[in-house]
Design an enzyme around this catalytic site. Structure first.
Site, PDB file in Angstrom:
ATOM      1  N   ARG A 156       0.581  -1.058  -0.080  1.00  0.00           N
ATOM      2  CA  ARG A 156      -0.285   0.202   0.011  1.00  0.00           C
ATOM      3  C   ARG A 156       1.197   1.051   0.170  1.00  0.00           C
ATOM      4  O   ARG A 156       1.287   1.692   1.035  1.00  0.00           O
ATOM      5  CB  ARG A 156      -1.219  -0.031   1.139  1.00  0.00           C
ATOM      6  N   ASP A 210     -14.798  -1.310  -2.737  1.00  0.00           N
ATOM      7  CA  ASP A 210     -14.983  -1.444  -1.506  1.00  0.00           C
ATOM      8  C   ASP A 210     -16.175  -2.254  -1.546  1.00  0.00           C
ATOM      9  O   ASP A 210     -15.978  -3.188  -0.458  1.00  0.00           O
ATOM     10  CB  ASP A 210     -15.070  -0.641  -0.704  1.00  0.00           C
TER      11      ASP A 210
HETATM   12  C1  UD1 Z   1      -9.157   4.436   0.739  1.00  0.00           C
HETATM   13  C2  UD1 Z   1     -10.180   3.591   1.609  1.00  0.00           C
HETATM   14  C3  UD1 Z   1     -10.380   2.671   0.942  1.00  0.00           C
HETATM   15  C4  UD1 Z   1     -10.408   2.423  -0.194  1.00  0.00           C
HETATM   16  C5  UD1 Z   1      -9.653   3.225  -1.396  1.00  0.00           C
HETATM   17  C6  UD1 Z   1     -10.374   2.942  -2.814  1.00  0.00           C
HETATM   18  C7  UD1 Z   1      -9.953   5.242   3.411  1.00  0.00           C
HETATM   19  C8  UD1 Z   1      -9.668   5.090   4.991  1.00  0.00           C
HETATM   20  N1  UD1 Z   1     -10.010   3.632   1.802  1.00  0.00           N
HETATM   21  O1  UD1 Z   1      -8.102   4.062   0.726  1.00  0.00           O
HETATM   22  O2  UD1 Z   1     -11.376   2.427   1.685  1.00  0.00           O
HETATM   23  O3  UD1 Z   1     -10.528   0.978  -1.134  1.00  0.00           O
HETATM   24  O4  UD1 Z   1      -9.796   4.459  -0.897  1.00  0.00           O
HETATM   25  O5  UD1 Z   1     -11.287   4.078  -2.713  1.00  0.00           O
HETATM   26  O6  UD1 Z   1     -10.866   6.276   2.723  1.00  0.00           O
HETATM   27  N2  UD1 Z   1      -1.363   4.548  -4.395  1.00  0.00           N
HETATM   28  C9  UD1 Z   1      -0.118   4.656  -4.625  1.00  0.00           C
HETATM   29  N3  UD1 Z   1       0.541   5.717  -3.830  1.00  0.00           N
HETATM   30  C10 UD1 Z   1      -0.113   6.701  -3.133  1.00  0.00           C
HETATM   31  C11 UD1 Z   1      -1.850   6.363  -2.502  1.00  0.00           C
HETATM   32  C12 UD1 Z   1      -2.341   5.038  -3.415  1.00  0.00           C
HETATM   33  O7  UD1 Z   1      -0.288   4.140  -5.999  1.00  0.00           O
HETATM   34  O8  UD1 Z   1       0.532   7.768  -2.515  1.00  0.00           O
HETATM   35  C13 UD1 Z   1      -2.318   3.494  -5.290  1.00  0.00           C
HETATM   36  C14 UD1 Z   1      -2.711   2.447  -4.015  1.00  0.00           C
HETATM   37  O9  UD1 Z   1      -1.722   1.043  -4.365  1.00  0.00           O
HETATM   38  C15 UD1 Z   1      -3.810   1.755  -4.944  1.00  0.00           C
HETATM   39  C16 UD1 Z   1      -4.918   3.073  -5.507  1.00  0.00           C
HETATM   40  O10 UD1 Z   1      -3.442   4.631  -5.657  1.00  0.00           O
HETATM   41  O11 UD1 Z   1      -3.868   1.149  -6.038  1.00  0.00           O
HETATM   42  C17 UD1 Z   1      -6.190   3.827  -4.416  1.00  0.00           C
HETATM   43  O12 UD1 Z   1      -5.485   3.799  -3.605  1.00  0.00           O
HETATM   44  P1  UD1 Z   1      -6.443   4.864  -2.111  1.00  0.00           P
HETATM   45  O13 UD1 Z   1      -7.165   5.595  -3.294  1.00  0.00           O
HETATM   46  O14 UD1 Z   1      -4.528   5.976  -1.795  1.00  0.00           O
HETATM   47  O15 UD1 Z   1      -7.243   4.506  -1.200  1.00  0.00           O
HETATM   48  P2  UD1 Z   1      -6.340   4.459   0.286  1.00  0.00           P
HETATM   49  O16 UD1 Z   1      -6.879   6.077   0.017  1.00  0.00           O
HETATM   50  O17 UD1 Z   1      -5.597   3.961   0.863  1.00  0.00           O
END
Ligand code: UD1
Length: 419
Positions: free
Chosen positions: A121, A305
């Protein structure tokens, strides 16, 4: 560790109130550290992720009280800049405290969240954007240490509309010197809820819900009261519970505009809806229809989700369905467990695309929840299966569902929680 025992076969019926949103309460609680005043937050879900967030706030020196579904945070006593490692490990999304603590103290120490049940993550987008705001972030022995002589507004462009990165940037920018513009921001409704809460505290933010968010830095924040939005995913889970049992259920306290991506796929599966602004009633089809393609995407696309719950539903559909998971790499751990219950699902070698050939019925089995939504999907499968299903590892499900057993029982399900 607890488990749920489900006896399938009861068609659900009745009405249920949907609780506050997990993904809205977490950034809102992180935002309370930004003020030295008091925040009163209503409609908080009673789930373990909420309790972990409260522990983090207490470790940072805040005084926190939870009475029924209202949390009061007095942040005047906050004095610590270090988010405890144990709590970050318990809840990966506690990385959201990075922006809040930095905004309040110009310093932060937080453990690097690492991997989780959904796979690696990364937080590179969070770190890159915050570094552009005159903040030095060093990674040291598994910790991120942030320091600044003063946060400065910046124009940041996200390579991907990450929910967490968008929220962390908003929290970092609220008290910055100057204006921050986030381009390609995530558009999830929970980001609008965070904007609303921050503006009630005295922030000056606009654009949440679109792909450009503008945050004009302010000098100080004050007291605020807010009621957390409903949980879209909990609502979606209960709609699928109704559909999979061929029942009819009404959900109250929702905003149906935020459920479109889920209801449109349930309509494809043959369900019918009666919608008002804040209530929704599902009537099931006689036979669940397959969905030729369901692909998870950032909002307003279909939410990642909710895909596991749909996998449970489609495993008893009439025909073959395809689900493609584009957001997380390890989000299909429920598939092996559904197969134990008689589902016919083939997962492609990339681990992301599954072909589900509907079978006439599922059979009860002992299965393991391996993450939050996959765990909920197993309960749904159990509601439709013949005989008894035991879903182990209830702690995953408790992260995001407030008393799922009581909620489903009130709709006529035969489900018991055993500690
Ligand atoms: C949030 C939700 C989670 C949901 C997800 C996607 C919360 C607490 N959790 O998680 O329930 O499943 O959104 O709708 O709100 N990524 C990167 N680099 C980063 C950040 C993200 O590559 O710095 C990638 C992740 O690996 C993933 C994608 O972006 O493939 C989406 O992640 P993100 O939207 O950041 O999800 P979360 O905020 O972790």
């Amino acid at each position: 560790m607890g488990e749920y025992h489900v006896r399938g076969g009861n068609a659900l019926s009745g009405e249920i109130r949907v609780s506050g949103s997990k993904n809205a309460i977490l950034p809102i609680l992180a935002a309370t550290i930004l003020t030295s005043g008091t925040s009163v937050i209503r409609n908080c879900p009673k789930i373990s992720d909420t309790y972990v967030s409260i522990e983090i706030l207490e470790a940072l020196g805040c005084k926190v009280k939870m009475e029924d579904d209202t949390i009061t945070v007095d942040s005047s006593t906050a004095n610590d800049r270090c988010v405890p490692e144990k709590l970050v490990r318990e809840m990966r999304s506690s990385i959201i405290f990075l922006g809040g603590v930095l905004g309040r103290f110009n310093r932060v120490k937080i453990s690097y969240p690492g991997g989780c049940e959904l796979g690696v993550r990364p937080i590179d987008l969070h770190l890159k954007a915050i570094r552009e705001m005159n903040v030095t972030l060093n990674e040291d022995h598994g910790f991120i240490i942030g320091e600044t002589t003063g946060i400065k507004g910046a124009s940041v462009n996200l390579d991907f509309p990450s929910v967490g990165a968008t929220e962390n940037i908003m929290l970092t920018a609220v008290l910055a010197d100057g204006v921050t513009k986030i381009s390609n921001a995530a558009k999830e409704p929970e980001i609008i809820d965070l904007q609303d809460f921050l503006n009630k505290m005295g922030a000056n933010i606009s654009g949440a819900g679109t792909d450009i968010i503008i945050i004009e830095g302010v000098k100080k924040l004050g007291n605020a009261e807010h009621s957390v939005m409903f949980d879209r995913i909990v609502a979606g889970t209960y709609l699928v519970a109704a559909a999979i049992t061929k029942g009819g259920v009404t959900l109250t306290d929702v905003n149906t505009r935020h459920l479109t991506s889920i209801t449109s796929k349930l309509t494809e599966a043959g369900c019918e809806f009666e919608m008002r602004e804040d209530t929704i009633r599902l009537s099931p089809p006689k036979k669940i229809r397959a969905i030729s393609r369901l692909i998870t995407l950032p909002h307003p696309g279909f939410p990642t989700d909710a895909q596991a719950q749909f996998a449970a539903l489609l495993s008893i559909a009439n025909g073959a369905s395809v689900i493609e998971e584009t957001l997380f790499e390890s989000r299909n751990k429920h598939i092996g467990e559904l197969s134990r219950m008689g589902a016919n699902i083939r997962l492609a070698a990339d681990g992301r695309t599954s072909v589900i050939r509907g079978v006439p019925a599922l059979t009860g089995a002992v299965v393991n929840a391996r993450d939050l939504r996959g765990g909920a999907a197993l309960i749904l499968a159990g509601l439709a299966a013949s005989g008894e299903t035991t879903v182990k590892n209830s702690h995953f499900i408790e992260r995001g569902y407030e008393n799922i057993d009581a909620a489903l029982s009130s709709l006529g399900a035969d489900i018991k929680y055993i500690a």
